[in-house]
Scaffold this motif. Structure first.
Motif, mmCIF file in Angstrom:
data_model
loop_
_atom_site.group_PDB
_atom_site.id
_atom_site.type_symbol
_atom_site.label_atom_id
_atom_site.label_comp_id
_atom_site.label_asym_id
_atom_site.label_seq_id
_atom_site.Cartn_x
_atom_site.Cartn_y
_atom_site.Cartn_z
ATOM 1 N N ALA A 17 -6.892 -102.189 -35.997
ATOM 2 C CA ALA A 17 -6.840 -101.058 -34.812
ATOM 3 C C ALA A 17 -7.499 -99.618 -35.532
ATOM 4 N N PHE A 18 -7.382 -99.827 -36.772
ATOM 5 C CA PHE A 18 -8.083 -98.328 -37.384
ATOM 6 C C PHE A 18 -9.554 -98.398 -37.771
ATOM 7 N N VAL A 19 -9.890 -99.652 -37.682
ATOM 8 C CA VAL A 19 -11.375 -99.798 -38.106
ATOM 9 C C VAL A 19 -12.344 -99.521 -36.829
ATOM 10 N N LEU A 20 -12.757 -98.182 -36.972
ATOM 11 C CA LEU A 20 -13.297 -97.563 -35.704
ATOM 12 C C LEU A 20 -14.781 -97.789 -35.472
ATOM 13 N N PRO A 21 -15.604 -97.882 -34.610
ATOM 14 C CA PRO A 21 -16.833 -98.006 -34.345
ATOM 15 C C PRO A 21 -17.673 -96.693 -34.944
ATOM 16 N N ARG A 22 -18.703 -96.889 -35.563
ATOM 17 C CA ARG A 22 -19.378 -96.048 -36.302
ATOM 18 C C ARG A 22 -19.294 -94.640 -35.531
ATOM 19 N N LEU A 61 -7.688 -97.669 -32.094
ATOM 20 C CA LEU A 61 -8.167 -98.107 -30.988
ATOM 21 C C LEU A 61 -7.397 -99.736 -30.399
ATOM 22 N N GLY A 62 -7.299 -99.916 -29.042
ATOM 23 C CA GLY A 62 -6.915 -101.071 -28.450
ATOM 24 C C GLY A 62 -7.388 -101.307 -27.097
ATOM 25 N N GLU A 79 -6.434 -91.378 -25.143
ATOM 26 C CA GLU A 79 -7.879 -91.298 -24.309
ATOM 27 C C GLU A 79 -8.815 -92.344 -24.956
ATOM 28 N N THR A 80 -9.994 -92.316 -24.163
ATOM 29 C CA THR A 80 -10.943 -93.366 -24.731
ATOM 30 C C THR A 80 -11.970 -92.515 -25.133
ATOM 31 N N PRO A 81 -12.661 -93.266 -26.396
ATOM 32 C CA PRO A 81 -13.841 -92.315 -26.943
ATOM 33 C C PRO A 81 -15.131 -92.772 -26.303
ATOM 34 N N TRP A 82 -15.270 -93.459 -25.138
ATOM 35 C CA TRP A 82 -16.496 -93.854 -24.360
ATOM 36 C C TRP A 82 -16.609 -92.430 -23.578
ATOM 37 N N PHE A 83 -15.491 -91.742 -23.145
ATOM 38 C CA PHE A 83 -15.687 -90.543 -22.319
ATOM 39 C C PHE A 83 -15.009 -89.670 -22.765
ATOM 40 N N ASP A 84 -14.197 -89.458 -23.718
ATOM 41 C CA ASP A 84 -13.296 -88.374 -24.042
ATOM 42 C C ASP A 84 -13.404 -88.055 -25.482
ATOM 43 N N LEU A 85 -14.581 -88.216 -26.367
ATOM 44 C CA LEU A 85 -14.722 -87.772 -27.557
ATOM 45 C C LEU A 85 -14.429 -86.428 -28.030
ATOM 46 N N PRO A 86 -14.926 -85.545 -27.121
ATOM 47 C CA PRO A 86 -14.703 -84.084 -27.329
ATOM 48 C C PRO A 86 -13.357 -83.506 -27.528
ATOM 49 N N LYS A 106 -17.879 -91.281 -37.004
ATOM 50 C CA LYS A 106 -18.580 -89.977 -37.651
ATOM 51 C C LYS A 106 -18.036 -88.829 -36.976
ATOM 52 N N VAL A 107 -17.755 -88.866 -35.656
ATOM 53 C CA VAL A 107 -17.400 -87.803 -34.949
ATOM 54 C C VAL A 107 -15.986 -87.220 -35.407
ATOM 55 N N LEU A 108 -15.088 -88.073 -35.560
ATOM 56 C CA LEU A 108 -13.619 -87.810 -35.872
ATOM 57 C C LEU A 108 -13.658 -87.466 -37.654
#
Length: 296
Positions: A277-282, A225-226, A198-205, A286-288
């Protein structure tokens, strides 16, 4: 829930969970629009992205940018396994993932488990650049439920790739704890799985929940992420899990050079992309990795 809208010469993908946001593509011609036993299937020729496959109102792939997703969901796990011989692809009836898996000379057999036979038929007709590989002698096609299939096949596969659509309809069960338990049981020693994340912009939960399920089943779990322009938010995640606690999934085993990548017709993935790809936005990291409230 996703819904598709045809507004004159535009296709609009609208999801009720993503208030105020939609993805739109210009339509040149609608090529196919029927309901299968499981879902609505539509293919249209877009004005700038080639033929587009839509399932239940959600864009699955376009000829222009499909390689971004197919390469990442395939090469991240395949290049995290020392010797992939037998591979299972769950979903992915369009053939894109199978096409990428077959690029590894070590692979002797690829089983495609797709619940909707009509997706395979339609893809063969309208997206041959992805589906023509399904006639390869190394490919076995099983039309049926992916959950039932992995339940019946234990310790059989080196790599399992779940190319699932969103968690509604026939794909809903592919996002539950019991499914990831079954995936682990279906792996041989040193096995690796990769799932659409999924996408972290809308599906983080949802992503946080699935990562939690995976951590209950696997000693190593990573999120990558890609970029895929026609997917919601322009980005898509990949959940990578391994049974070998000593293996760092963030480091590719094979460092393909440019000549090798060109010979494999790989246009997005590279060893550098694998690691980055494994370097994630903060806000995602933080959530994961921490117990924090999900606020975007």
């Amino acid at each position: 829930m996703s819904q598709s809208h045809i507004d004159r010469t535009w296709f609009r993908e609208v999801n009720t969970a993503w208030d105020g946001y939609s993805v739109s593509l210009g339509i040149e011609e609608i090529l196919y629009d029927e309901k299968s036993k499981y879902q609505d299937i539509m293919v249209f020729k877009s004005t700038s992205f080639g033929n587009v496959l839509v399932l239940d109102g959600t864009i699955q792939c376009t000829e222009r940018d499909e390689f971004t997703y197919q390469e990442m969901i395939s090469h991240l796990p395949l290049n995290s396994h020392p010797n992939p011989v037998k591979v299972l692809v769950i979903g992915g009836g369009d053939g894109g993932v199978v096409r990428e898996v077959l690029k590894y000379s070590s692979v002797e057999n690829v089983t495609l488990c797709e619940i909707d036979e009509k997706v395979i038929e339609v893809s063969k007709q309208f997206i041959p650049s992805m589906s023509s590989c399904l006639s390869d002698p190394r490919v076995t096609i099983h039309c049926g439920d992916g959950i039932s299939y992995v339940t019946e096949h234990t310790e059989e596969f080196d790599v399992i790739i779940t190319d699932a659509s969103d968690p509604v309809g026939p794909a809903e069960g592919l996002y539950e704890l019991t499914f990831y338990e079954k995936l682990k049981n279906a792996l041989r020693p040193d096995g690796v799985i990769c799932c659409q994340g999924e996408t972290p912009w809308f599906d983080l939960p949802l992503i946080k929940n699935v990562i939690g399920y995976c951590r209950q089943c696997f000693p190593t779990v990573e999120y990558a992420l890609g970029n895929t322009p026609t997917y919601t938010g322009g980005s898509i995640g990949y959940i990578l899990c391994g049974t070998n606690p000593a293996r760092d999934l963030k480091i590719p085993i094979r460092h393909f050079n440019d000549v090798e990548l060109d010979a494999m017709n790989i246009k997005y993935y590279s060893p550098e992309i694998h690691q980055s790809a494994f370097v994630l936005p903060r806000f995602v990291k933080k959530v994961l990795t921490e117990e924090v409230n999900i606020v975007i």
